[in-house]
Scaffold this motif. Structure first.
Motif, PDB file in Angstrom:
ATOM      1  N   THR A   1      -9.195  -3.342  -3.684  1.00 19.20           N
ATOM      2  CA  THR A   1      -9.937  -2.096  -3.516  1.00 19.20           C
ATOM      3  C   THR A   1      -8.972  -1.056  -2.954  1.00 19.20           C
ATOM      4  O   THR A   1      -8.284  -1.315  -1.962  1.00 19.20           O
ATOM      5  N   LYS A   2      -8.950   0.099  -3.591  1.00 16.61           N
ATOM      6  CA  LYS A   2      -8.100   1.198  -3.144  1.00 16.61           C
ATOM      7  C   LYS A   2      -8.985   2.295  -2.581  1.00 16.61           C
ATOM      8  O   LYS A   2      -9.927   2.742  -3.228  1.00 16.61           O
ATOM      9  N   VAL A   3      -8.673   2.720  -1.363  1.00 22.71           N
ATOM     10  CA  VAL A   3      -9.432   3.781  -0.703  1.00 22.71           C
ATOM     11  C   VAL A   3      -8.466   4.914  -0.368  1.00 22.71           C
ATOM     12  O   VAL A   3      -7.562   4.746   0.443  1.00 22.71           O
ATOM     13  N   GLN A   4      -8.672   6.042  -1.001  1.00 25.28           N
ATOM     14  CA  GLN A   4      -7.790   7.199  -0.789  1.00 25.28           C
ATOM     15  C   GLN A   4      -8.585   8.283  -0.078  1.00 25.28           C
ATOM     16  O   GLN A   4      -9.688   8.626  -0.476  1.00 25.28           O
ATOM     17  N   PHE A   5      -8.028   8.827   1.037  1.00 23.39           N
ATOM     18  CA  PHE A   5      -8.747   9.911   1.674  1.00 23.39           C
ATOM     19  C   PHE A   5      -7.926  11.158   1.913  1.00 23.39           C
ATOM     20  O   PHE A   5      -8.410  12.104   2.488  1.00 23.39           O
ATOM     21  N   ASP A   6      -6.723  11.221   1.451  1.00 25.52           N
ATOM     22  CA  ASP A   6      -5.977  12.441   1.161  1.00 25.52           C
ATOM     23  C   ASP A   6      -4.655  12.005   0.553  1.00 25.52           C
ATOM     24  O   ASP A   6      -4.443  10.821   0.294  1.00 25.52           O
ATOM     25  N   GLU A   7      -3.737  12.918   0.289  1.00 28.69           N
ATOM     26  CA  GLU A   7      -2.500  12.566  -0.408  1.00 28.69           C
ATOM     27  C   GLU A   7      -1.670  11.565   0.376  1.00 28.69           C
ATOM     28  O   GLU A   7      -0.966  10.727  -0.197  1.00 28.69           O
ATOM     29  N   GLN A   8      -1.722  11.627   1.700  1.00 24.54           N
ATOM     30  CA  GLN A   8      -0.873  10.766   2.516  1.00 24.54           C
ATOM     31  C   GLN A   8      -1.555   9.484   2.973  1.00 24.54           C
ATOM     32  O   GLN A   8      -0.883   8.508   3.275  1.00 24.54           O
TER      33      GLN A   8
ATOM     34  N   LYS B   1      -3.976   6.237   2.665  1.00 24.21           N
ATOM     35  CA  LYS B   1      -4.534   5.299   1.695  1.00 24.21           C
ATOM     36  C   LYS B   1      -4.699   3.927   2.341  1.00 24.21           C
ATOM     37  O   LYS B   1      -3.875   3.501   3.138  1.00 24.21           O
ATOM     38  N   ILE B   2      -5.767   3.252   1.947  1.00 18.54           N
ATOM     39  CA  ILE B   2      -6.013   1.878   2.378  1.00 18.54           C
ATOM     40  C   ILE B   2      -6.099   1.017   1.133  1.00 18.54           C
ATOM     41  O   ILE B   2      -6.767   1.377   0.163  1.00 18.54           O
ATOM     42  N   MET B   3      -5.412  -0.117   1.153  1.00 21.28           N
ATOM     43  CA  MET B   3      -5.530  -1.106   0.086  1.00 21.28           C
ATOM     44  C   MET B   3      -6.105  -2.392   0.668  1.00 21.28           C
ATOM     45  O   MET B   3      -5.610  -2.899   1.675  1.00 21.28           O
ATOM     46  N   ILE B   4      -7.157  -2.907   0.049  1.00 22.93           N
ATOM     47  CA  ILE B   4      -7.760  -4.173   0.460  1.00 22.93           C
ATOM     48  C   ILE B   4      -7.448  -5.210  -0.609  1.00 22.93           C
ATOM     49  O   ILE B   4      -7.869  -5.067  -1.755  1.00 22.93           O
ATOM     50  N   TYR B   5      -6.686  -6.224  -0.224  1.00 27.21           N
ATOM     51  CA  TYR B   5      -6.307  -7.288  -1.159  1.00 27.21           C
ATOM     52  C   TYR B   5      -7.178  -8.506  -0.873  1.00 27.21           C
ATOM     53  O   TYR B   5      -7.150  -9.077   0.215  1.00 27.21           O
ATOM     54  N   ARG B   6      -7.943  -8.906  -1.883  1.00 22.38           N
ATOM     55  CA  ARG B   6      -8.834 -10.062  -1.732  1.00 22.38           C
ATOM     56  C   ARG B   6      -8.232 -11.339  -2.322  1.00 22.38           C
ATOM     57  O   ARG B   6      -8.548 -12.436  -1.882  1.00 22.38           O
ATOM     58  N   ASP B   7      -7.371 -11.188  -3.308  1.00 24.88           N
ATOM     59  CA  ASP B   7      -6.695 -12.340  -3.905  1.00 24.88           C
ATOM     60  C   ASP B   7      -5.328 -12.472  -3.240  1.00 24.88           C
ATOM     61  O   ASP B   7      -4.424 -11.665  -3.479  1.00 24.88           O
TER      62      ASP B   7
END
Length: 260
Positions: A13-20, A22-28
């Motif tokens: 899951t990629k969560v972007q909340f401005d250009e700089q 970002k959160i990446m959630i890796y489940r695998d």
């Protein structure tokens, strides 16, 4: 308000909340992701943070123990070590057993406000995706009570909060409040002077039996459905009724009927 752009696929899951940011959630986690920039790394076990680190290096042993890996980009105006330390401090202060995979340090006073602000935003986002930021206290199991033939033969008495009465639990869903019970007259109010939910229930219940009440005294037997309903009717609830109803020797109805 935090505006997010979210992309979800089977493993990430990629969560972007401005250009700089970002959160990446890796489940695998069968294969460790490749990291090109310094990030905050949070290893989650279940819904709690197992460990936190920063940089581009993934700790393989910790990854094996984790269920999810979350990477968080670090804006140019925040030191990665400060943000990692701030997140760790808050988790630990909130009774989580999160460990830091880096050398602990004190955040400089002039760096703290920025790191703390970003940490707060991150925790709001993580909570939205189901991750806990504080120890969840387990609610004590609610006591269970069971009707039986023996208890149906015992009169229980109420003398609480300007109310009195005698009750017999004659059937599983029938509690007979004997005529002559005294109802609490003064309605309790919320701190702001408004009428609370329990008080409204009491007024409605009393209105249903208005023909059996005179001058705040019951003139006939009234059948109520539960210990809780008896408390609502007589004294506007507000306490554990299972400890209020007592036999002639002071033994509570809870002692007679609680399931152990």
């Amino acid at each position: 308000m935090i505006k997010l752009a979210v992309e979800i696929d089977q493993d990430n899951t990629k969560v972007q909340f401005d250009e700089q940011r970002k959160i990446m959630i890796y489940r695998d986690l069968k294969e460790a992701p490749t990291l090109k920039n310094d990030v905050i790394l949070v290893y989650f076990k279940g819904r709690e943070a197992l460990a936190v680190d920063y940089g581009q290096k993934i700790d393989k042993n910790t990854l094996k123990a984790a269920d999810n890996l979350v990477t968080i980009s670090v804006p140019w105006d925040i030191e990665a070590k400060d943000l990692a330390q701030q997140m760790l401090d808050v988790w630990q202060n909130n009774a989580l057993k999160t460990t830091g995979l880096f050398e602990m340090q004190k955040i400089a006073a002039n760096h703290f406000p920025v790191a703390a602000k970003y940490q707060k935003e991150l925790f709001e986002i993580l909570a939205t995706f189901g991750y806990e930021n504080e120890k969840v206290k387990k609610k004590p199991a609610k006591a269970q009570h069971r009707w039986n033939k023996k208890v149906s033969e015992i009169p229980f008495y109420i003398d609480y909060n300007d109310s009195t009465g005698e009750v017999v639990w004659q059937k599983r869903n029938e509690m007979v409040l004997k005529a002559g019970a005294k109802l609490k007259q003064e309605m309790p109010l919320n701190k702001d002077g408004s009428v609370g939910f329990s008080a409204r229930l009491t007024e409605k219940l009393r209105a249903d039996y208005a023909d059996k009440i005179s001058d705040f005294t019951t003139t006939e037997d009234i059948i109520l459905k539960s210990v809780n309903e008896v408390g609502i009717f007589l004294y506007y609830a507000g306490t554990n009724g299972w400890l209020v109803l007592k036999d002639k020797d002071g033994k509570t109805i809870d002692e007679y009927t609680v399931v152990k």
